[in-house]
Design an enzyme around this catalytic site. Structure first.
Site, PDB file in Angstrom:
ATOM      1  N   GLU A 294       5.931   1.112  12.347  1.00 34.00           N
ATOM      2  CA  GLU A 294       7.051   2.513  12.435  1.00 34.00           C
ATOM      3  C   GLU A 294       6.220   3.497  11.891  1.00 34.00           C
ATOM      4  O   GLU A 294       5.986   3.702  10.800  1.00 34.00           O
ATOM      5  CB  GLU A 294       7.940   2.131  11.827  1.00 34.00           C
TER       6      GLU A 294
ATOM      7  N   CYS B  71      10.922  10.583   8.610  1.00 34.14           N
ATOM      8  CA  CYS B  71      10.282  10.233   9.935  1.00 34.14           C
ATOM      9  C   CYS B  71      11.055  11.106  11.142  1.00 34.14           C
ATOM     10  O   CYS B  71      10.590  11.495  11.980  1.00 34.14           O
ATOM     11  CB  CYS B  71      10.236   8.944  10.081  1.00 34.14           C
TER      12      CYS B  71
HETATM   13  P1  NAP Z   1       1.283   6.510   4.235  1.00 33.36           P
HETATM   14  O1  NAP Z   1       0.702   7.841   3.689  1.00 33.36           O
HETATM   15  O2  NAP Z   1       0.928   6.144   5.549  1.00 33.36           O
HETATM   16  O3  NAP Z   1       1.528   5.293   3.222  1.00 33.36           O
HETATM   17  C1  NAP Z   1       2.477   4.247   3.649  1.00 33.36           C
HETATM   18  C2  NAP Z   1       2.169   2.909   2.936  1.00 33.36           C
HETATM   19  O4  NAP Z   1       0.906   2.839   3.176  1.00 33.36           O
HETATM   20  C3  NAP Z   1       2.261   3.404   1.438  1.00 33.36           C
HETATM   21  O5  NAP Z   1       2.596   2.151   0.867  1.00 33.36           O
HETATM   22  C4  NAP Z   1       0.680   3.655   1.136  1.00 33.36           C
HETATM   23  O6  NAP Z   1       0.263   3.194   0.072  1.00 33.36           O
HETATM   24  C5  NAP Z   1       0.048   2.587   2.184  1.00 33.36           C
HETATM   25  N1  NAP Z   1      -1.409   2.551   2.551  1.00 33.36           N
HETATM   26  C6  NAP Z   1      -1.985   4.051   2.562  1.00 33.36           C
HETATM   27  N2  NAP Z   1      -3.152   3.804   2.842  1.00 33.36           N
HETATM   28  C7  NAP Z   1      -3.316   2.405   3.590  1.00 33.36           C
HETATM   29  C8  NAP Z   1      -4.363   1.524   3.960  1.00 33.36           C
HETATM   30  N3  NAP Z   1      -5.785   2.073   4.271  1.00 33.36           N
HETATM   31  N4  NAP Z   1      -4.165   0.162   4.221  1.00 33.36           N
HETATM   32  C9  NAP Z   1      -3.024  -0.396   3.937  1.00 33.36           C
HETATM   33  N5  NAP Z   1      -1.852   0.547   3.427  1.00 33.36           N
HETATM   34  C10 NAP Z   1      -2.058   1.984   3.057  1.00 33.36           C
HETATM   35  O7  NAP Z   1       2.925   7.116   4.414  1.00 33.36           O
HETATM   36  P2  NAP Z   1       3.714   7.854   3.359  1.00 33.36           P
HETATM   37  O8  NAP Z   1       3.323   9.238   3.030  1.00 33.36           O
HETATM   38  O9  NAP Z   1       4.302   6.929   2.453  1.00 33.36           O
HETATM   39  O10 NAP Z   1       5.064   8.125   4.261  1.00 33.36           O
HETATM   40  C11 NAP Z   1       5.067   9.271   5.154  1.00 33.36           C
HETATM   41  C12 NAP Z   1       4.917   8.772   6.564  1.00 33.36           C
HETATM   42  O11 NAP Z   1       5.798   7.517   6.859  1.00 33.36           O
HETATM   43  C13 NAP Z   1       5.256   9.832   7.672  1.00 33.36           C
HETATM   44  O12 NAP Z   1       4.252   9.908   8.690  1.00 33.36           O
HETATM   45  C14 NAP Z   1       6.476   9.321   8.303  1.00 33.36           C
HETATM   46  O13 NAP Z   1       6.731   9.818   9.485  1.00 33.36           O
HETATM   47  C15 NAP Z   1       6.414   7.721   8.254  1.00 33.36           C
HETATM   48  N6  NAP Z   1       7.656   7.182   8.216  1.00 33.36           N
HETATM   49  C16 NAP Z   1       8.045   6.572   9.441  1.00 33.36           C
HETATM   50  C17 NAP Z   1       9.267   5.932   9.476  1.00 33.36           C
HETATM   51  C18 NAP Z   1       9.668   5.113  10.652  1.00 33.36           C
HETATM   52  O14 NAP Z   1      10.423   4.300  10.802  1.00 33.36           O
HETATM   53  N7  NAP Z   1       8.707   5.530  11.960  1.00 33.36           N
HETATM   54  C19 NAP Z   1      10.061   5.702   8.649  1.00 33.36           C
HETATM   55  C20 NAP Z   1       9.627   6.362   7.156  1.00 33.36           C
HETATM   56  C21 NAP Z   1       8.434   7.167   7.222  1.00 33.36           C
HETATM   57  P3  NAP Z   1       0.108   4.238  -1.243  1.00 33.36           P
HETATM   58  O15 NAP Z   1       1.408   4.742  -1.356  1.00 33.36           O
HETATM   59  O16 NAP Z   1      -0.721   3.712  -2.347  1.00 33.36           O
HETATM   60  O17 NAP Z   1      -0.601   5.371  -0.372  1.00 33.36           O
END
Ligand code: NAP
Ligand code: MG
Length: 960
Positions: A721, A755
């Site tokens: 997602e 999101c």
């Molecule tokens: P993010 O930076 O993509 O991080 C999400 C998760 O992935 C975190 O636990 C992060 O860990 C981990 N992560 C980062 N780099 C990674 C890698 N290379 N390999 C594996 N895991 C990795 O997103 P966020 O800043 O937490 O959240 C915001 C984003 O989420 C926005 O783009 C939003 O639109 C999206 N979102 C989507 C939904 C949906 O249902 N579609 C819902 C909520 C949020 P760290 O914290 O250690 O970096």
């Protein structure tokens, strides 16, 4: 009825008075029904035909927003399609300038109820009333107040009314006011602040009220505002204790417990030795109250049975008349029975100091009949722009024409007086079933209008504060302990406050977690679905019991305000229960199709070790959602929470263990995404990855997961997602009150870090400027501050890096478009002042990329169709919104606006589990929605067993 106060001779008196009222009233007709011509025909037909009535009201509702002949004709045709009137109005369209004619027609209907806010019009109205004789209470009605400028305007209008009253030396001057129109932030979660803001404007009004010796009548609004209205009313009494004015307040008989609350108010008047006027009404927001309660899962605040309300009204009349000289009763009704009851009661007690109130333009014959009995009549006169008072107008029209309307029953249907005067006879209260989907209920949000809820939440914040600075060690069974790598978790609003110290996993420790999971999976996969579901339900119950504390952690760690934090916990509970139910439904072996001698069975089976990688923005709901779905399916889960929300994740993991889930089927591995996240994604023993987060990371995970590693035995399933660039289309005929308020919360709620948040608005040309101006003014009414303080709806963004990133986007925006509005924020903490850009080109980066902060790009479109094209010209397809009142456009959006969750005429955030399954397509995700019927199955595969049961021509009997 069993009421001892109602002696038979009293009922006799009620009938006598009522018969007299009816006799006098029958000699005239209410002016509304006297209309001739097209307007008369329309109303007459509308009385007969409920669907036409609805269509007409919906059409009239759009009028203030329509400018051209073409628009009006289009809406008329759309709403009246299939109704006989369409032809009549269609012909009109061909013969005269339609817009003018229709507007004039509606204005004439409106004039029945609403008086223009000019001194001559007010003078004329008063002169007319004095002939009845009647006095008046004026009330400036209009649109919702969303900004300080609009609240100022409301104040000015009231000052103008008071000025009219003063200049004409009007007898018994009386002004009705709506407290929620004196500030854009009349919010029950912040009682002191709301009260202070209202009081600041009331203080400008009061000298005029006092100089006139007038009554200031405080209107009652929706039920959840009642405590706030009462508190503010009390503050007003404290602030202006003099006898040079008469305070008044409305009480609604349709509320459950209304007589008890009225009793408290009467006691209060006695205690203060202060006379107050109480206007007793039945209540005007019945439909709204029921809809709001049903949607939130709160108990209905209103009585469901009309007769119950009528009976309660009579009890409250008694309370008022027995209250003595401290209360000046104003009995407001158009119901002959209710009025006869009050008049009879007053006669019995020989009471003179009271009045009857009626609405301007409603039931005039009854008004004359009451006046003839010698009772004082006060007419409630709404003033304002005839078209902007449309909401008021529609309420009156609905009341007048509804089947249960007394006006209708009396004058159109000429019901039998005995029937009209019969005492109200409440039926057995028909308790309506709450909406249940297969035994699943959404957990209701906390009702912060209740002081208990506010106190409990504040107490939880204190409890959590006392736990600041604690250590959260790794809980990986059998992991080697080296020198621990500890990360401090800080509060975004107070970066120097350390909330806790969370031990981070090393790669070898994460590897150990995978080994644990492999071993655990072997057992867990054989545990029956019933047992897994039962454990998840225990966890849900535990979470429910600790909801305040969990939410309090989110307030500090993720900087969510009270309501948002509570909603996130409620959603997490919903996920646990919803997926538990789904696992039960999926069940065990099922037969696909069996033939004689051949048995075919299918079973859904778990995939294996599942890595859950969660974002920080819904710290509990998303982590718990992905985890519980995978667990319900029978997988062993390794949770990798976002680093910005690790304490909440620890609480969740502890809660799962406490509920009885084996520690090794739900391990928490804290660590950075770049190292631990990548390691887990690439691990050859991992069977599935559930990821929610950014597109960038999501695509990276998809790439890594698709590579086969040495020793890897299966193709990894990736459930992801991702982000969005969600658009709201504001059509030319949109209801601006709704479009502005809902865009504000969709775009700037939780600082745009959802999101689902709106980050583009596409406004159709003719409404664009008005919309943007009102939105910016509305946004400007809100202050930013630390979320633990309920006064602040808006707070900081998640981290220093996020702040820097968003500020960079705002710089990009300055280069690409025009910065229309920028807010102000505190200096300490990771605050970003909200920004609205206009003249944004569809190709601009700020129109195409997810920013994930309080930044809104507004695009302009020539037409609704073009707006839709612009909305769809996007890589993402997560949520979308439309504000329109043209059925054709709504239909077009339904069919063509292909996003995961499309919201029409409402805010675009806040999806509810099982009601609005959530998730998108395109670059937003794989299209299987969370909280929906297919979600758990993604964590499973199907396995089939086909068995030939034929043995040498013999078919075993049980199969034949
Ligand atoms: P993010 O930076 O993509 O991080 C999400 C998760 O992935 C975190 O636990 C992060 O860990 C981990 N992560 C980062 N780099 C990674 C890698 N290379 N390999 C594996 N895991 C990795 O997103 P966020 O800043 O937490 O959240 C915001 C984003 O989420 C926005 O783009 C939003 O639109 C999206 N979102 C989507 C939904 C949906 O249902 N579609 C819902 C909520 C949020 P760290 O914290 O250690 O970096
Ligand atoms: Mg990140």
């Amino acid at each position: 009825m069993g009421d001892p106060a109602r002696k038979p001779d009293f009922e006799g008196l009620v009938h006598e008075v009522g018969a007299e009222l009816l006799r006098r009233a029958a000699q005239a007709r209410p002016s509304l029904f006297d209309a001739r011509g097209l307007r008369g025909r329309a109303l007459a037909r509308a009385m007969q035909d409920e669907q036409l009535r609805a269509a007409l009201f919906r059409f009239v509702d759009t009028l203030p927003q329509l400018r051209t002949n073409g628009e009006i004709a289009e809406h008329l045709r759309a709403y009246l399609r299939g109704h006989t009137l369409a032809g009549a109005w269609g012909r009109l369209a061909a013969s005269v300038p339609l817009a003018a004619a229709v507007r004039a027609s509606v204005k004439r209907v409106a004039r029945n109820f609403l008086v223009e806010e000019t001194p001559p019009a007010i003078r004329r109205t008063l002169a007319g009333l004095s002939r009845v004789p009647a006095v008046a209470s004026f009330d400036a009605v209009g649109e919702a107040v969303l900004s300080e400028a609009e609240a100022d305007r409301y104040l000015e209008r009231n000052l103008l009314l008071l000025d009219c009253l003063a200049r004409d030396r009007v007898a018994a001057p009386n002004l009705s006011i709506k407290l929620s129109a004196l500030t854009p932030r009349f919010d029950r979660i912040d009682p002191e602040g709301s009260c202070r803001r209202v009081m600041a404007r009331l203080e400008q009004l009061m000298p005029h009220i006092q100089a006139l010796g007038a009554t200031l009548m405080v209107d009652m609004e929706q039920h959840d505002l009642k405590p706030l209205v009462l508190d503010t009313f009390r503050a007003l009494l404290d602030r202006f204790p003099g006898r040079d004015w008469l305070p008044g307040i409305v009480q609604q008989a349709y509320l459950k417990g209304a007589p008890e609350e009225l009793g408290e108010l009467i006691d209060e008047a006695r205690r203060r030795e202060r006379r107050i006027c109480i206007r007793l009404v039945k209540g005007a927001y019945w439909d709204t109250e029921l809809a709001a309660a049903a949607q939130r899962g709160w108990p209905e605040p209103v009585l469901l049975d009309k007769a119950q309300t009528d009976a309660q009204f009579e009890r409250m009349v008694d309370l008022l008349f027995y209250a003595g000289e401290r209360i000046y009763p104003a009995i407001a009704s158009h119901n002959v029975r209710s009025l006869a009851y009050a008049i009879a009661r007053a006669r019995m007690h020989n009471l003179r100091a009271w009045e009857v109130q009626m609405l301007h333009g409603m039931a005039e014959p009854l008004m004359h009949a009451v006046a003839a009995t010698g009772v004082r009549i006060r007419v409630y006169v709404p003033t304002g722009d005839l078209l902007c008072g449309i909401a008021y107008l529609i309420r009156r029209l609905v009341e007048n024409t509804a089947n249960t309307s007394i006006v209708r029953q009396t004058w159109l249907e000429r019901r039998d007086p005995a029937e009209l005067l019969a005492p109200p006879w409440p039926g057995a209260a028909s308790a309506e079933e709450p909406v249940s989907r297969d035994g699943f209920f959404n957990v209701p949000a906390l009702d912060f209008s209740r002081p208990e809820a506010r106190e409990a939440f504040a107490a939880a914040l204190d409890t959590v504060r006392a736990q600041f600075g604690a250590s959260y060690p790794l809980q990986i069974a059998g992991a080697q302990r080296g020198h621990p790598d500890v990360q401090e978790s800080a509060s975004p609003a107070h970066p120097s406050t350390i909330l806790g110290r969370v031990e981070q996993a090393s790669v070898p420790q994460a590897a150990r977690a995978v080994e644990n999971a492999i071993a655990a999976f072997d057992k867990w996969r054989t545990v029956p679905a019933e047992e897994r579901a039962a454990l998840l339900r225990i966890a849900a119950d535990l979470m429910d019991r600790r909801r305040h504390e969990l939410a309090a952690w989110e307030v500090f760690e993720a900087a969510k305000n009270w309501r948002e934090a509570d909603a996130d916990v409620a959603e997490a509970i919903d996920h646990l229960r919803y997926y538990a139910a789904q696992a039960l439904e999926i069940g065990d072996w099922r037969t696909t199709h069996s033939f004689p001698g051949e048995r075919n069975d299918l079973r859904y089976e778990p995939r294996g070790v599942t890595v859950v990688i969660a974002p920080w923005n819904f710290p509990l709901a998303i982590l718990a959602g992905m985890t519980s779905a995978a667990l319900a399916a029978g997988n062993a889960v390794i949770m990798k929470p976002a680093q910005a929300a690790q304490i909440v994740a620890h609480r969740f993991a502890a809660l799962l263990r406490e509920a009885g889930l084996p520690a090794t089927v739900c391990q928490l591995v804290a660590g950075s995404g770049g190292t631990i996240g990548e390691f887990l994604v690439e691990h050859p023993a991992v069977a599935a990855i559930a990821f929610t987060g950014s597109r960038e990371v999501g695509f990276d995970i998809l790439r890594r997961a698709s590579a086969m590693r040495p020793g890897q035995r299966q193709i990894k399933r990736v459930v992801c997602e991702l982000g969005g660039k969600n658009a709201i289309i504001v059509d030319g005929d949109a209801d601006l009150d709704d479009a502005v308020a809902d865009t504000l919360s969709s775009a700037f709620g939780y600082q745009g870090q959802k999101c689902s948040a709106a980050s583009r608005v596409i406004a159709v040309d003719e409404i664009h400027d008005a919309f943007v101006a009102r939105l910016a003014q509305a946004l400007d009414a809100w202050d930013y501050g630390p979320p633990e303080d309920p006064r602040f709806v808006f707070g900081p963004v998640i981290s220093a890096q996020a702040k820097t990133r968003i500020e960079r986007w705002i710089e990009t925006g300055r280069a690409e478009a025009k910065l229309y509005y920028r807010g102000r924020v505190p200096a300490e903490g990771f605050y970003v002042a909200p920004a609205i850009f206009i003249d944004v080109d569809p190709s601009a980066r700020i129109a195409r990329e997810e920013i994930f902060g309080p930044v809104l790009s507004v695009l302009r479109a020539r037409s609704f169709e073009q707006a839709l094209d612009l909305a769809l010209d996007c890589d993402y397809a997560l949520t979308g919104g439309v504000f329109s009142r043209l059925p054709k456009h709504i239909e077009l959006a339904r069919n063509r606006f292909r996003v995961g969750d499309l919201y029409i005429n409402r805010r675009i955030t806040g999806a509810r589990v099982g009601v609005q399954p959530f998730g998108g397509m395109g670059h937003s995700g794989t299209g299987v929605q969370a909280g929906g019927p297919d979600y758990v199955k993604q964590f499973m595969w199907t396995r089939v067993v086909s068995e030939n049961t034929l043995r040498h021509g013999y078919v075993p009997p049980q199969e034949a």
